[in-house]
Design a protein around this motif. Structure first.
Motif, PDB file in Angstrom:
ATOM      1  N   ASP A 149       0.691  -1.183  -0.099  1.00  0.00           N
ATOM      2  CA  ASP A 149       0.031   0.040  -0.003  1.00  0.00           C
ATOM      3  C   ASP A 149       0.938   1.029  -0.062  1.00  0.00           C
ATOM      4  O   ASP A 149       1.909   1.282   0.447  1.00  0.00           O
ATOM      5  N   ILE A 150       0.532   2.376  -0.395  1.00  0.00           N
ATOM      6  CA  ILE A 150       1.127   3.454  -0.704  1.00  0.00           C
ATOM      7  C   ILE A 150       0.490   4.543   0.134  1.00  0.00           C
ATOM      8  O   ILE A 150      -0.723   4.997  -0.034  1.00  0.00           O
ATOM      9  N   ASP A 151       1.210   5.190   0.916  1.00  0.00           N
ATOM     10  CA  ASP A 151       0.752   6.335   1.862  1.00  0.00           C
ATOM     11  C   ASP A 151       1.428   7.582   1.417  1.00  0.00           C
ATOM     12  O   ASP A 151       2.601   7.699   1.402  1.00  0.00           O
ATOM     13  N   ILE A 152       0.664   8.669   1.150  1.00  0.00           N
ATOM     14  CA  ILE A 152       1.108   9.988   0.908  1.00  0.00           C
ATOM     15  C   ILE A 152       1.141  11.088   1.845  1.00  0.00           C
ATOM     16  O   ILE A 152      -0.050  11.090   2.417  1.00  0.00           O
ATOM     17  N   SER A 153       2.058  11.759   2.129  1.00  0.00           N
ATOM     18  CA  SER A 153       1.908  12.529   3.121  1.00  0.00           C
ATOM     19  C   SER A 153       2.854  13.745   2.657  1.00  0.00           C
ATOM     20  O   SER A 153       3.737  13.787   2.110  1.00  0.00           O
ATOM     21  N   VAL A 154       2.724  15.169   3.658  1.00  0.00           N
ATOM     22  CA  VAL A 154       3.719  16.213   3.293  1.00  0.00           C
ATOM     23  C   VAL A 154       4.229  16.569   4.762  1.00  0.00           C
ATOM     24  O   VAL A 154       3.494  16.659   5.898  1.00  0.00           O
TER      25      VAL A 154
END
Length: 162
Positions: A32-37
């Motif tokens: 799974d791919i998690d994206i954050s800043v």
């Protein structure tokens, strides 16, 4: 950070995520791919619900494969946007674990510098690792500097000024 800046970083994360999803499909790997800043940069993490032995192949010994994948993800972003990217990629929590081990190593060097009053040199590290150490040293109230040329570039913890 403005909303526009955050939106741009989220877009970087989306581009990198698309690239990584295609790569995982080609390799027939689950993740799974998690994206954050975080800290003014896009962060993309590839994680797995179960045992992540497959994903660890994407890390490689000492993170070399992960570093190469990060460079490729940054190139995918640059190709799409025309802008250089400072995107951070983590796979199977390698960087998170590495960050904690580096922080501990930095704390030991800080204690040694305080006790001995001498500079303490750490082993060679990549830019990410040196940044982690510099941050821990600064937080402890001491200073540090990087010395040498890659691949032997390393951090030196400086004793407190009297």
């Amino acid at each position: 950070m403005t909303e526009q800046d955050k939106a741009g970083l989220e877009a970087e994360g989306d581009i990198a995520a698309d690239f990584l999803e295609e790569l995982l499909d080609i390799l027939d790997m689950d993740g799974d791919i998690d994206i954050s800043v975080e800290a003014g940069r896009a962060k993309v993490a590839v994680v797995s619900e179960g045992p992540n032995q497959d994903l660890k192949r994407l890390v490689g010994p000492d993170g070399e494969v992960l570093d190469a994948l990060q460079d490729l993800a940054r190139l995918a972003v640059q190709s799409d946007t025309g802008q250089l990217s400072r995107l951070m990629l983590d796979v199977a929590d390698f960087r998170a674990g590495r960050r904690e081990r580096l922080a501990e190593q930095a704390r030991e060097a800080i204690a040694e510098a305080k006790e001995s009053g001498q500079k303490v040199a750490l082993p060679p590290m990549n830019a990410f690792e040196r940044k982690v150490v510099h941050d821990v040293v600064l937080e402890a109230g001491l200073s540090s500097e990087s010395e040498g040329e890659d691949p032997q570039r390393h951090v030196v913890v400086l004793p407190a000024q009297s």
